[in-house]
Design a protein around this motif. Structure first.
Motif, PDB file in Angstrom:
ATOM      1  N   UNK A  32      29.223  30.854  34.193  1.00 19.14           N
ATOM      2  CA  UNK A  32      30.341  31.810  34.126  1.00 19.14           C
ATOM      3  C   UNK A  32      30.117  32.869  33.065  1.00 19.14           C
ATOM      4  N   UNK A  33      29.665  32.436  31.887  1.00 20.35           N
ATOM      5  CA  UNK A  33      29.386  33.382  30.810  1.00 20.35           C
ATOM      6  C   UNK A  33      28.268  34.330  31.160  1.00 20.35           C
ATOM      7  N   UNK A  34      27.228  33.818  31.833  1.00 21.51           N
ATOM      8  CA  UNK A  34      26.116  34.675  32.248  1.00 21.51           C
ATOM      9  C   UNK A  34      26.564  35.693  33.296  1.00 21.51           C
ATOM     10  N   UNK A  35      27.441  35.275  34.205  1.00 22.86           N
ATOM     11  CA  UNK A  35      27.960  36.211  35.214  1.00 22.86           C
ATOM     12  C   UNK A  35      28.775  37.325  34.565  1.00 22.86           C
ATOM     13  N   UNK A  36      29.677  36.948  33.641  1.00 17.11           N
ATOM     14  CA  UNK A  36      30.498  37.951  32.957  1.00 17.11           C
ATOM     15  C   UNK A  36      29.621  38.901  32.147  1.00 17.11           C
ATOM     16  N   UNK A  37      28.635  38.340  31.443  1.00 17.68           N
ATOM     17  CA  UNK A  37      27.731  39.175  30.647  1.00 17.68           C
ATOM     18  C   UNK A  37      26.931  40.106  31.551  1.00 17.68           C
ATOM     19  N   UNK A  38      26.501  39.612  32.709  1.00 21.06           N
ATOM     20  CA  UNK A  38      25.760  40.447  33.651  1.00 21.06           C
ATOM     21  C   UNK A  38      26.594  41.608  34.156  1.00 21.06           C
ATOM     22  N   UNK A  39      27.865  41.345  34.456  1.00 22.05           N
ATOM     23  CA  UNK A  39      28.766  42.412  34.904  1.00 22.05           C
ATOM     24  C   UNK A  39      28.998  43.444  33.793  1.00 22.05           C
ATOM     25  N   UNK A  43      28.077  48.035  33.051  1.00 26.45           N
ATOM     26  CA  UNK A  43      28.963  49.082  32.531  1.00 26.45           C
ATOM     27  C   UNK A  43      28.467  49.604  31.178  1.00 26.45           C
ATOM     28  N   UNK A  44      27.843  48.726  30.401  1.00 22.21           N
ATOM     29  CA  UNK A  44      27.371  49.099  29.064  1.00 22.21           C
ATOM     30  C   UNK A  44      28.337  48.629  27.991  1.00 22.21           C
ATOM     31  N   UNK A  45      27.910  48.698  26.763  1.00 17.53           N
ATOM     32  CA  UNK A  45      28.739  48.284  25.638  1.00 17.53           C
ATOM     33  C   UNK A  45      28.382  46.889  25.168  1.00 17.53           C
ATOM     34  N   UNK A  46      29.159  46.438  24.190  1.00 15.96           N
ATOM     35  CA  UNK A  46      28.916  45.118  23.605  1.00 15.96           C
ATOM     36  C   UNK A  46      29.243  44.021  24.604  1.00 15.96           C
ATOM     37  N   UNK A  47      28.411  42.988  24.607  1.00 16.38           N
ATOM     38  CA  UNK A  47      28.648  41.825  25.460  1.00 16.38           C
ATOM     39  C   UNK A  47      29.248  40.740  24.559  1.00 16.38           C
ATOM     40  N   UNK A  48      30.568  40.698  24.539  1.00 14.19           N
ATOM     41  CA  UNK A  48      31.300  39.843  23.600  1.00 14.19           C
ATOM     42  C   UNK A  48      30.959  38.364  23.750  1.00 14.19           C
ATOM     43  N   UNK A  49      30.689  37.914  24.968  1.00 15.73           N
ATOM     44  CA  UNK A  49      30.356  36.501  25.187  1.00 15.73           C
ATOM     45  C   UNK A  49      29.095  36.107  24.414  1.00 15.73           C
ATOM     46  N   UNK A  50      28.092  36.959  24.443  1.00 12.84           N
ATOM     47  CA  UNK A  50      26.854  36.659  23.726  1.00 12.84           C
ATOM     48  C   UNK A  50      27.023  36.836  22.217  1.00 12.84           C
ATOM     49  N   UNK A  51      27.788  37.833  21.808  1.00 16.44           N
ATOM     50  CA  UNK A  51      28.038  38.027  20.377  1.00 16.44           C
ATOM     51  C   UNK A  51      28.698  36.793  19.785  1.00 16.44           C
ATOM     52  N   UNK A  52      29.731  36.291  20.442  1.00 17.30           N
ATOM     53  CA  UNK A  52      30.440  35.100  19.956  1.00 17.30           C
ATOM     54  C   UNK A  52      29.515  33.893  19.928  1.00 17.30           C
ATOM     55  N   UNK A  53      28.692  33.731  20.961  1.00 19.39           N
ATOM     56  CA  UNK A  53      27.769  32.606  21.018  1.00 19.39           C
ATOM     57  C   UNK A  53      26.773  32.652  19.859  1.00 19.39           C
ATOM     58  N   UNK A  54      26.223  33.834  19.593  1.00 19.53           N
ATOM     59  CA  UNK A  54      25.227  33.949  18.522  1.00 19.53           C
ATOM     60  C   UNK A  54      25.840  33.810  17.143  1.00 19.53           C
TER      61      UNK A  54
END
Length: 107
Positions: A32-39, A43-54
């Protein structure tokens, strides 16, 4: 536990070097997180799911670093750094590393 990115700690001197210490974390986002990050990447911009994970992975890596330094009898970790790598295109490895030391207060 004092953890610094510098070679020295203000008000102290290193009385003994105990050796290298590290904390390692490997994380993977769920489908689910990978799908949201892919979407979001379309569009561009920060990928909050990956930022929070890291951010969370870095905190856990430092916690493990401190636990390992404490087991060595250290008062502090100096020259702390982070390193990261991608594994199998779905996982991120975060390593916090530094030098475990004993400190002596300056008088």
């Amino acid at each position: 536990m004092i953890v610094v990115t510098t070679e020295n700690v203000a008000g102290y001197r290193v009385s003994k070097t105990l050796g290298q210490v590290f904390g390692v974390v490997v994380r993977s986002r769920g489908i689910g997180g990978n799908l949201m990050a892919g979407l979001r990447s379309i569009v561009g911009g920060e990928i909050h799911e990956y930022t929070a994970m890291l951010e969370e992975a870095r905190r856990h890596a430092v916690d493990r670093l401190v636990k390992n330094a404490d087991a060595m009898g250290a008062d502090a970790v100096i020259m702390m750094r982070f390193d990261s790598a991608e594994m199998a295109q779905t996982m991120s490895e975060i390593v916090a590393y530094g030098t475990a030391v004993k400190l002596e207060a300056l008088n």
